[in-house]
Design a protein around this motif. Structure first.
Motif, PDB file in Angstrom:
ATOM      1  N   ILE A  64     -28.598 -11.580  -8.792  1.00  0.00           N
ATOM      2  CA  ILE A  64     -27.771 -12.167  -8.700  1.00  0.00           C
ATOM      3  C   ILE A  64     -26.466 -11.920  -9.563  1.00  0.00           C
ATOM      4  O   ILE A  64     -25.477 -12.041  -8.908  1.00  0.00           O
ATOM      5  N   ARG A  68     -24.493  -9.976  -8.003  1.00  0.00           N
ATOM      6  CA  ARG A  68     -23.680  -9.993  -6.921  1.00  0.00           C
ATOM      7  C   ARG A  68     -22.216 -10.810  -8.142  1.00  0.00           C
ATOM      8  O   ARG A  68     -21.418 -11.711  -7.373  1.00  0.00           O
ATOM      9  N   GLU A  69     -23.451 -11.555  -9.252  1.00  0.00           N
ATOM     10  CA  GLU A  69     -21.706 -12.626  -9.885  1.00  0.00           C
ATOM     11  C   GLU A  69     -20.752 -11.943 -10.930  1.00  0.00           C
ATOM     12  O   GLU A  69     -20.206 -11.629 -10.287  1.00  0.00           O
ATOM     13  N   GLY A 102     -25.771 -13.086 -16.849  1.00  0.00           N
ATOM     14  CA  GLY A 102     -25.294 -13.635 -14.924  1.00  0.00           C
ATOM     15  C   GLY A 102     -25.693 -15.458 -15.896  1.00  0.00           C
ATOM     16  O   GLY A 102     -26.009 -15.263 -17.188  1.00  0.00           O
TER      17      GLY A 102
END
Length: 146
Positions: free
Chosen positions: A17, A20-21, A139
């Motif tokens: 994640i 992606r962030e 994140g």
């Protein structure tokens, strides 16, 4: 970061994640500044193998991650370049790519709250050796048990 001009934003990607962030954040910055994102996936090849060794699983994963990064950037209407490199050391490969592309910033995604160290070895190396600004995007905060 918003007050600065970036023409080239280098975003190393890994599975998870946080990457992606980081791509999402880079795409938002790039959209505001008409910048280009370079999504970089480093395949770390162990010393016991030659750099050109066949690593089909790693290559497949790399292509999947680069496709995902491309889709995120495209959703913002941002120009995206996908780059796949093989190296012995991820941090060194990221710094070399930033130098080669004359990137104004490297945007790294980093996990939050899972490790004793604030950053891992790769992030530490890039922070110490990058030829440009480095932004670390932590994140999302992990959910706390009830």
């Amino acid at each position: 970061a918003l007050a600065l001009e970036y023409r080239s934003i280098l975003v190393p990607i890994v599975s998870g994640i946080e990457s992606r962030e980081a791509i999402d954040l880079a795409a938002r910055l790039a959209a505001e500044r008409r910048a280009t994102i370079v999504a970089l996936r480093v395949i770390v090849v162990p010393m016991e193998h030659p750099l050109d060794a066949e690593l089909p699983e790693a290559e497949s994963e790399a292509n999947r991650l680069l496709d995902e990064a491309h889709a995120i950037a495209e959703s913002y209407g941002v120009r995206n370049i996908e780059r796949l490199v093989r190296a012995r050391h991820a941090g060194r490969a990221i710094v070399e790519e930033a130098e080669r592309r004359q990137s104004e910033i490297v945007l790294l995604g980093a996990p939050r709250g899972r490790h004793r160290q604030i950053f891992g070895h790769t992030v530490d190396y890039v922070l110490k050796h990058a030829p440009c600004r480095v932004m670390v995007a932590a994140g999302s905060r992990p959910l706390q048990p009830a």
